[in-house]
Design a protein around this motif. Sequence first.
Motif: not given
Lengths: 156, 1000
Positions: B313-332
């Motif tokens: 058996h195996q368990m597969i996990c994934r995020y429900l939402q897409k990764a949020p846009i990295p505003w901080t990085t973007l701003n920096t």
Amino acid sequence: MLGFGEDRLRADMNRLLALLFHQGVLDEQFLQLQQLQDETSPNFVSEVVNIYFQESEKLLRNLRELLLDREFSDYKKMGIHLNQFMGSSSSIGANRVRNVCVAFRAASEQNNRPGCLRALELLEHEYCYLKNKLHELFQIEQQRVLAAGVRYPMQN
Amino acid sequence: MGLKVQSHHSVAVRLTEQLGTKRKYTLINRAWLPKMLMLWIMVVAFVSSVFYDGMDAENKVRRKEVLVSMCDQRARMLQDQFSVSVNHVHALAILVSTFHYYKIPSAIDQETFAEYTARTAFERPLLSGVAYAQRVVDSERGEFERQHGWTIRTMKREPSPIRDEYAPVVFSQETVSYIESLDMMSGEEDRENILRARATGKAVLTSPFRLLGSHHLGVVLTFPVYKIKLPPNPSEEERIEATAGYLGGAFDVESLVENLLGQLAGNQAIVVNVYDITNCSDPLIMYGRQYQDGDMSLNHVSMLDFGDPFRKHQMICRYLQKAPIPWTTLNTTFLFFVIGLLLGYILYGAAIHIVKVEDDFHEMQELKFRAESADIAKSQFLATVSHEIRTPMNGILGMLALLLDTDLSSTQRDYAQTAQACGKALITLINEVLDRAKIEAGKLELEAVPFDLRSILDDVLSLFSEKSRHKGIELAVFVSDKVPDIVMGDPGRFRQVVTNLVGNSVKFTERGHIFVQVHLAEPAKAIMDAKSETCLNGGSEGIVLSGGCQFKTLSGCEAADDRNSWDTFKNLIADEQFRVDTSNKVMITDETSQNVTLMVCVEDTGIGIPLHAQERVFTPFMQADSSTSRNYGGTGIGLSISKCLVELMGGHINFISRPHVGSTFSFTAVFRRCEKNVSGDLKKPLSDDLPTGFKGLKAIVVDGKPVRAAVTRYHLKRLGIVVEIVGSIRMAVAISGKNGSLRSKNEMQPDMILVEKDSWIYGDDSSVNLRLLDWEKNGHTFKLPKMILLATNINSAEFEKAKAEGFADTVIMKPLRASMVAACLQQVLGIGKKTLQGRDMLNGSAFLRSLLCGKKILVVDDNQVNRRVAAGALKKFGADVVCAKSGKAALSLLQVPHNFDACFMDIQMPEMDGFEATRRIRMMESEANEQIKGGSTIEGISKKAQWHVPILAMTADVIHATYDECLKCGMDGYVSKPFEEENLYQAVAKFFESKPILDP
């Protein structure tokens, strides 16, 4: 009337002299020469100038011969002639002739035949000009003396 | 003119060349600038994208880590809970085997089982229910059915068809009581499970399927129950044999996982799917929605081990939402980019600015060059024009001179003379402008020839003596003893500067004095500095004082620079004497240096320079104010020329001036020392010789003013006269009287007494008294001291008075000059009747006539014209001229004995030049002289001590080498050709002046 003539002739003479001075044909030495002329030697200037003309013509002839001798131009001899020409010219105050002589000598020292020929031409031209002018001057002088000579009896 | 044009052209060419070379040195290539900017922007963009990627990757890693940890946590928990349940089922299986089979009779029935399982249900939260199915072989079916009172049914609740074996449920938990009597072997998955379980003896799981009763996905767990205790490591057959039944439980995986996730934080953030991957190619979903949702880009797989080695058996996990846009990085990153962009732009702007400045600079440079060349052109133009003006001006002046020689009426003469004067003034002005232009054009070069400073100063003084006398101003010069006699420099320019300064002073001074001093710069400066009190330029206190007070200056008038008063002057003189007398060492150190810096002061008591004008005194064409030129004339160019000249001479010029008090101009100039041996040779022609006949004479100077007395002493000292200064006539008389009475000691016996006019007129002594005293002494003395009056100006009444009162001998008019003083003294003392340097006594022409009159002169020249002119010139002065055509002719004429007084010899002659001819003549003469010595006197010449006919060279090039050559071959001097009166006079005077004495 004649007295007036003498004055006019004197004025003419002076004008001519002034012109020659202005053109640089003559310099102060000529004045000195004139100063040497006095009662004891009344024809001093013309005498000297005539000697000058004779000598100069001889020299010019010699120079031309030397230069036209195609095979061999004796520049040393030419230099001696030129020195003499220069000496006599400066003695009578023939400034421009002297200057041309200087140039001529420079050319001859460099054995520059075309330069020499040009200088000779110029020299002959200057010499002729000087000769004509001085002749003119002496002519006026003669007339003046004549005029003055006529005046004397009147005065007396 | 062609030459000039060419030179201008060449200037222009040079200019452009310079510009061309300058152009090359630009800092920044302008064409590259925009490209550089673009490149920079690209680089910045790239860097910021890299930066962004870096930060984003980090984010992603962190996100992944979070996911992994969450997933693993879930999987572990699920696994744990599962195994707990499995264990419990295992325990239940053992319970059943223990109490149902090992106990006879069975201790468990349906009731017990149901109750037990119901009460232990909390232990198995994952199991919806457990049931026990007994193994029934077909042979036992009948009995079994009978025993339990029901028939075995299939899953479809139909009576079971005949099979080899059955596994009907006998005990069941209440929750799953509906499966009682159902044959578990009839279900495909169950059957498989059962077979596998009894073969392995372990818990086995079915693949997920929809559970009966609920529609949840689930798996069934099956445990074998053995009748007997199995031996260790039983074989498969043994296991099958020992199997009594099967304990099974259904896992409601869906709700199980749901529960589990519900307990955990961050549940809603991730999507969890559980798969059965026993068949790799076809994973069966156990939990989670079939269709994929959530962030497909990132998932994590955790393996699950539910204790069944067969199933995976195996368990597969994934995020429900897409990764949020990295505003901080973007701003920096954006900020970074913007900063980079700005920086680039700033640099670009700076570069553009630099380029612009450079362009401006080049433009300015070009303009500067143009301006400079224009300036040079201006100077050249000025020089040319001045020169061109001079030429016709000479003509004009010459003509005017001619005109003046003619018979003119007095009015005409006046006109002509005025014209000549104007012309001369114009020539002077033009010369000044020419000088100025030459200096500006850098064409002026200073000579370095040895000259006698003192005689130059005397010359300058003589220029102004007339004027100063006319104005009644004292004009005096004083040269310190330490100043060398001969220095190397440009005498003409030095004279020009001094002349200009003195000329200015004379122009602007109406009363008082003008005093020229020359000192060595160093001691003078030291003393002046030591003495210098704060001397205000134009201070007002001087005006108040000047009324009555007497200042200790030359004339008693106040001077602008009070450092020049007697106090300082005394020190200077004292210092000199001290140095000369005692410390030879100091002198030696002075001598060693090649250069000598002189300080020249010209002090006047004139109108001074207005304060507002003082700063532009040295600016060309600027006079103190416009009224100056109205009142005094002049162009105002002199001082600026002087300044330039002084600077060319390596010095400085400055001045101190007080309005209504006076001005003191002082300048320094650097000259070279003249080597001693050279100066010995050159001294003669350089300085006009002062007569030496006064050596050892003694004089008393009577003067109340020490400065003036010092000046008088200076001049007398130059003549070799020993001077004593006294303040009044009475003291002078006392000294001479004392000496007279003590004559035996042979002390100071004054030969002359020089009395300053002021001391005589204003002094308290009575002149009559003086005369009487003198008479009284007369008996004792051999010789009455000569009484000489010194005066700046004297009127006839005063003169008469002086004559009457004892100054019968002479009056020396100031300004004093050594040569003039000498002349006067000669006249008074009667030393040598020989003629003095004629310039002071006679004018040249007349003097020449007197010199040459009656002299027999030989003129040697090969040039007939020159010969004639020279002869004419000499004849004019009364000489008897004989001409010779060549050197040889001259030699024959000059055979000793002859009666020629002089010979003028041309240098450049064919055959035998002037030098050679002179040498031969000299040889001849020396032979003749030998013969005279030997006693064989030749008739008629015995009276002549030596044969030496003066020979003068006539030459057109007046250079020193020629002159030296002349002297070397025995000539006595030279005259430049063509003859000039002055020149001729100078040359002739030298050897004819002594002639009358030697040859009476």
